[in-house]
Design a protein around this motif. Structure first.
Motif, PDB file in Angstrom:
ATOM      1  N   LEU A   1      16.782  70.564 -28.345  1.00  0.00           N
ATOM      2  CA  LEU A   1      17.171  69.106 -29.064  1.00  0.00           C
ATOM      3  C   LEU A   1      16.752  68.022 -27.945  1.00  0.00           C
ATOM      4  O   LEU A   1      16.120  67.130 -28.551  1.00  0.00           O
ATOM      5  N   VAL A   2      16.968  68.259 -26.728  1.00  0.00           N
ATOM      6  CA  VAL A   2      16.770  67.160 -26.049  1.00  0.00           C
ATOM      7  C   VAL A   2      15.278  66.826 -25.882  1.00  0.00           C
ATOM      8  O   VAL A   2      14.579  65.670 -26.025  1.00  0.00           O
ATOM      9  N   GLN A   3      14.416  67.802 -25.616  1.00  0.00           N
ATOM     10  CA  GLN A   3      12.946  67.735 -25.771  1.00  0.00           C
ATOM     11  C   GLN A   3      12.554  67.037 -26.928  1.00  0.00           C
ATOM     12  O   GLN A   3      11.525  66.372 -26.782  1.00  0.00           O
ATOM     13  N   ARG A   4      13.018  67.201 -28.244  1.00  0.00           N
ATOM     14  CA  ARG A   4      12.865  66.545 -29.479  1.00  0.00           C
ATOM     15  C   ARG A   4      13.592  65.327 -29.591  1.00  0.00           C
ATOM     16  O   ARG A   4      13.863  64.950 -30.837  1.00  0.00           O
ATOM     17  N   GLN A   5      14.250  64.776 -28.691  1.00  0.00           N
ATOM     18  CA  GLN A   5      15.009  63.564 -28.921  1.00  0.00           C
ATOM     19  C   GLN A   5      16.169  63.874 -30.085  1.00  0.00           C
ATOM     20  O   GLN A   5      16.265  62.827 -30.743  1.00  0.00           O
ATOM     21  N   TYR A   6      16.513  64.989 -30.410  1.00  0.00           N
ATOM     22  CA  TYR A   6      17.484  65.148 -31.273  1.00  0.00           C
ATOM     23  C   TYR A   6      17.224  64.988 -32.645  1.00  0.00           C
ATOM     24  O   TYR A   6      17.658  64.329 -33.672  1.00  0.00           O
ATOM     25  N   PHE A   7      15.735  65.164 -32.721  1.00  0.00           N
ATOM     26  CA  PHE A   7      14.926  64.647 -33.964  1.00  0.00           C
ATOM     27  C   PHE A   7      15.178  63.161 -34.404  1.00  0.00           C
ATOM     28  O   PHE A   7      15.184  62.808 -35.730  1.00  0.00           O
ATOM     29  N   THR A   8      15.581  62.413 -33.695  1.00  0.00           N
ATOM     30  CA  THR A   8      15.930  60.964 -33.757  1.00  0.00           C
ATOM     31  C   THR A   8      14.882  59.908 -33.080  1.00  0.00           C
ATOM     32  O   THR A   8      14.892  60.082 -32.087  1.00  0.00           O
ATOM     33  N   PRO A   9      14.419  59.081 -34.031  1.00  0.00           N
ATOM     34  CA  PRO A   9      13.508  58.165 -33.728  1.00  0.00           C
ATOM     35  C   PRO A   9      14.000  57.265 -32.552  1.00  0.00           C
ATOM     36  O   PRO A   9      15.302  56.919 -32.600  1.00  0.00           O
TER      37      PRO A   9
END
Length: 107
Positions: free
Chosen positions: A21-29
């Motif tokens: 989740l950190v690597q994907r910024q919690y799917f947050t723009p």
């Protein structure tokens, strides 16, 4: 070779999912991220732990932010993506049943 204990697998899952989740910024723009408001995150992991009422099951509890609908397709897609990646990286997770809980951020 002895089977992996459920507690160990739950800890491994927690670590993997948190990093994912950190690597994907919690799917947050980026323009929605607010470091002072965890509720701005579209998806985060609350915990992964053995189910006390159903032996052999790990409960994965995810928290979704205010900009996400519980029944929306993107939330389901993200959770499926995470669980697929987890099982590919850690096949031992598949020896246990999984229960997914989705909770709204309400703080």
């Amino acid at each position: 070779m002895s089977p992996t204990k459920i507690d160990t697998v739950a800890e491994t899952a927690t670590s993997f999912i948190s990093n994912y989740l950190v690597q994907r910024q919690y799917f947050t723009p980026s323009d929605e991220l607010d470091e002072n408001d965890d509720g701005s995150l579209r998806l985060s992991l609350y915990r992964a732990m053995p189910d006390q009422t159903s032996p052999g099951t790990i409960v994965y509890t995810f928290v979704y932010g205010s900009r996400v609908e519980k029944d929306g397709p993107e939330l389901q897609q993200w959770v499926e993506q995470i669980m697929t990646a987890l099982k590919q990286a850690h096949p031992e997770v598949s020896q246990f049943k999984s229960t997914i809980e989705l909770d709204a951020w309400d703080y």
